[in-house]
Motif scaffolding. Structure first.
Motif, short mmCIF file in Angstrom:
data_model
loop_
_atom_site.label_atom_id
_atom_site.label_comp_id
_atom_site.label_asym_id
_atom_site.label_seq_id
_atom_site.Cartn_x
_atom_site.Cartn_y
_atom_site.Cartn_z
N ILE A 183 0.67 -0.94 0.55
CA ILE A 183 -0.04 -0.04 -0.24
C ILE A 183 0.76 1.42 -0.28
CG2 ILE A 183 -2.02 1.62 1.47
CD1 ILE A 183 -2.17 -1.73 2.53
N ILE A 184 0.43 2.43 -0.48
CA ILE A 184 1.01 4.10 -1.14
C ILE A 184 0.24 4.30 -0.45
CG2 ILE A 184 2.54 5.57 -1.52
CD1 ILE A 184 4.26 2.45 -1.68
N GLY A 185 0.22 5.39 0.40
CA GLY A 185 -0.60 6.54 0.82
C GLY A 185 -0.24 7.61 0.33
N LEU A 186 -1.56 8.54 0.32
CA LEU A 186 -1.70 9.66 -0.56
C LEU A 186 -1.92 10.70 0.59
CD1 LEU A 186 -1.39 9.12 -3.99
CD2 LEU A 186 0.10 8.85 -2.60
N CYS A 187 -1.67 11.58 1.04
CA CYS A 187 -2.32 12.14 1.65
C CYS A 187 -2.31 13.75 1.16
CB CYS A 187 -1.45 12.28 3.21
SG CYS A 187 -1.89 11.28 4.10
N PRO A 188 -2.99 14.17 -0.37
CA PRO A 188 -3.63 15.16 -0.58
C PRO A 188 -3.87 16.77 0.31
CG PRO A 188 -5.34 14.18 -1.48
CD PRO A 188 -4.62 13.40 -0.24
N GLY A 189 -4.16 16.72 1.12
CA GLY A 189 -4.95 17.71 1.76
C GLY A 189 -3.95 18.62 2.49
N ALA A 190 -4.48 19.56 3.29
CA ALA A 190 -3.40 20.50 3.84
C ALA A 190 -4.27 22.03 4.47
CB ALA A 190 -2.42 21.50 3.09
N GLU A 191 -4.27 21.89 5.60
CA GLU A 191 -5.58 23.07 6.32
C GLU A 191 -4.98 24.22 6.44
OE1 GLU A 191 -8.89 23.01 8.32
OE2 GLU A 191 -7.82 21.05 7.15
N PHE A 192 -3.79 24.02 6.18
CA PHE A 192 -3.32 25.64 6.48
C PHE A 192 -4.09 26.35 5.23
CE2 PHE A 192 0.39 28.33 5.39
CZ PHE A 192 0.09 28.94 6.53
N GLY A 193 -3.69 25.80 4.38
CA GLY A 193 -4.25 26.52 2.40
C GLY A 193 -3.85 26.36 1.33
N PRO A 194 -4.25 26.62 0.45
CA PRO A 194 -3.58 25.76 -0.59
C PRO A 194 -2.65 26.63 -1.17
CG PRO A 194 -4.81 28.24 -1.16
CD PRO A 194 -5.13 27.58 -0.26
N ALA A 195 -1.49 27.09 -0.57
CA ALA A 195 -0.26 27.33 -0.58
C ALA A 195 1.36 25.57 -0.60
CB ALA A 195 0.64 27.98 -0.19
N LYS A 196 0.27 24.30 0.41
CA LYS A 196 1.38 23.61 0.75
C LYS A 196 0.14 22.33 0.14
CE LYS A 196 2.08 24.30 5.48
NZ LYS A 196 2.06 23.51 7.21
N ARG A 197 -0.82 22.39 -1.33
CA ARG A 197 -1.23 21.36 -1.71
C ARG A 197 -0.57 21.28 -2.79
NH1 ARG A 197 -6.77 23.83 -0.35
NH2 ARG A 197 -7.56 23.99 1.77
N TRP A 198 -0.13 20.01 -3.48
CA TRP A 198 -0.20 19.84 -4.57
C TRP A 198 -0.82 19.32 -5.30
CZ3 TRP A 198 2.35 14.30 -6.16
CH2 TRP A 198 3.57 15.10 -7.96
N PRO A 199 -0.94 20.10 -6.58
CA PRO A 199 -1.94 19.55 -7.74
C PRO A 199 -2.02 18.34 -7.47
CG PRO A 199 -0.54 21.07 -8.75
CD PRO A 199 0.30 20.66 -7.56
#
Length: 349
Positions: A183-199
């Motif tokens: 299993i590979i996990g992906l965590c694409p969120g970031a509560e801080f804001g969009p400037a931390k979120r990879w597309p």
């Protein structure tokens, strides 16, 4: 000694505070540590064996409510705490230990905390890493001379959350999940804001590539991240949907912690789940946009950090000041995929 900790509100910061608790227990194995924390952080504390009791903070983030803080502090007087560590920087976070009449109240200099904190530390900026800032509070002022005074950051105790195998097995059954294939996990969120979120398009490329190689992909996040994880899952072909599990918004934080521990490698933005994944023993590929690993790196030796080197980063902004997000958009999936392969080609962890 009986200790009360006033904890931070963010999940990632909460995970990092375990290094302080480990240090306090090393100094005084018989000390009792209780932690006052927001309700959503309590599952993290339940997995820290150093904690005697987690106390729910009834007030929301930013809620001053002086009367409620006084009443809570007064109710804690019967606990007879010897020492309090106030980890947030706000004045209001210092009020409850003050009202609880805890004799020794330790914390960093913050907003108008003179008197509320009677063991005030004023050289926080001498410590580069958040981990150092937490651990250093366990030592007297004269031992806190600056970054490196406690040893190299790699020598400091790292968070390690305990996983109950039977509970984890029940959670796997609940979500009809299997541990095979890897299993590979992906965590694409970031509560801080969009400037931390990879597309999400980049995450989608990673998911397609991994599934093509025969791996499972699990998507993690809160209900707020569900739109993002739905987009990522949709980028995977219809015939391969059985190899991707979209867990965002379906799990509790407690369940997410246990399921992250099943992952061989986790790819994550700079977020709370990145620190959780590190604390349950995963290999980490940490993606940094507006923030920097020179402040809050994943606390594990099994880590690959990726970021662009454009001039304007790190800016530590929630949103891109230039509206181009090049720090994230220009970080291509093949760069991240190479770091994942580095872990997959190593011997089993």
């Amino acid at each position: 000694m009986k200790i009360l900790i006033i904890s931070p509100s963010w999940v990632g910061d909460m995970v990092m505070t375990q290094s302080l608790y480990i240090t306090l227990k090393e100094q005084n194995p018989d000390c009792i540590i209780d932690v006052l924390a927001p309700q959503w952080c309590l599952p993290i504390l339940e997995k820290m064996p150093q904690i005697n009791k987690a106390i729910e903070m009834p007030l929301g983030h930013g809620d001053f409510n002086l009367k409620a803080r006084y009443q809570l502090g007064k109710s804690l007087q019967n606990e007879h705490y010897d020492t309090a560590y106030i980890l947030p920087n706000s004045a209001k976070s210092s009020l409850i230990p003050f009202f609880a009449k805890i004799p020794k109240r330790i914390g960093w200099k913050g907003e108008m905390r003179y008197g509320l904190i009677n063991d005030l530390r004023n050289n926080k900026k001498s410590f580069q890493y958040m981990l150092e800032r937490y651990v250093s509070l366990a030592y007297p002022k004269d031992k806190m001379t600056g970054s490196g005074c406690l040893g190299d950051i790699h020598s400091l105790p790292k968070p390690k959350l305990e996983i109950n195998e039977q509970i984890r097995s029940n959670i796997l059954e609940k979500f009809n999940l299997s541990l095979e294939p890897k299993i590979i996990g992906l965590c694409p969120g970031a509560e801080f804001g969009p400037a931390k979120r990879w597309p999400e398009e980049h995450y989608g490329e990673i998911a397609k590539n991994l599934i093509k190689q025969g791996y499972q992909v699990w998507l993690f996040g809160s209900a707020k991240d569900r739109v993002t994880t739905d987009k990522i899952a949709a980028l995977v072909g219809n015939t391969e949907q059985d190899m991707i599990s979209n867990l965002a918004g379906n799990t509790t934080l407690n369940e997410a912690v246990d399921l992250l521990s099943c992952c061989h490698t986790v790819v994550s933005n700079d977020s709370g789940l990145m620190h959780v994944a590190a604390a349950v023993g995963c290999n980490i590929v940490g993606i940094y946009g507006s923030s920097s690993p020179l402040y809050t790196p994943p606390l594990t030796e099994h880590v690959e950090i990726v970021h662009t080197d454009i001039e304007c980063r790190p800016c530590f902004k929630k949103e891109c000041p230039y509206q181009h997000l090049k720090c994230l958009n220009d970080l291509k999936p093949d760069v991240v995929m190479k770091r994942i392969q580095n872990f997959l080609e190593k011997k089993e962890k």
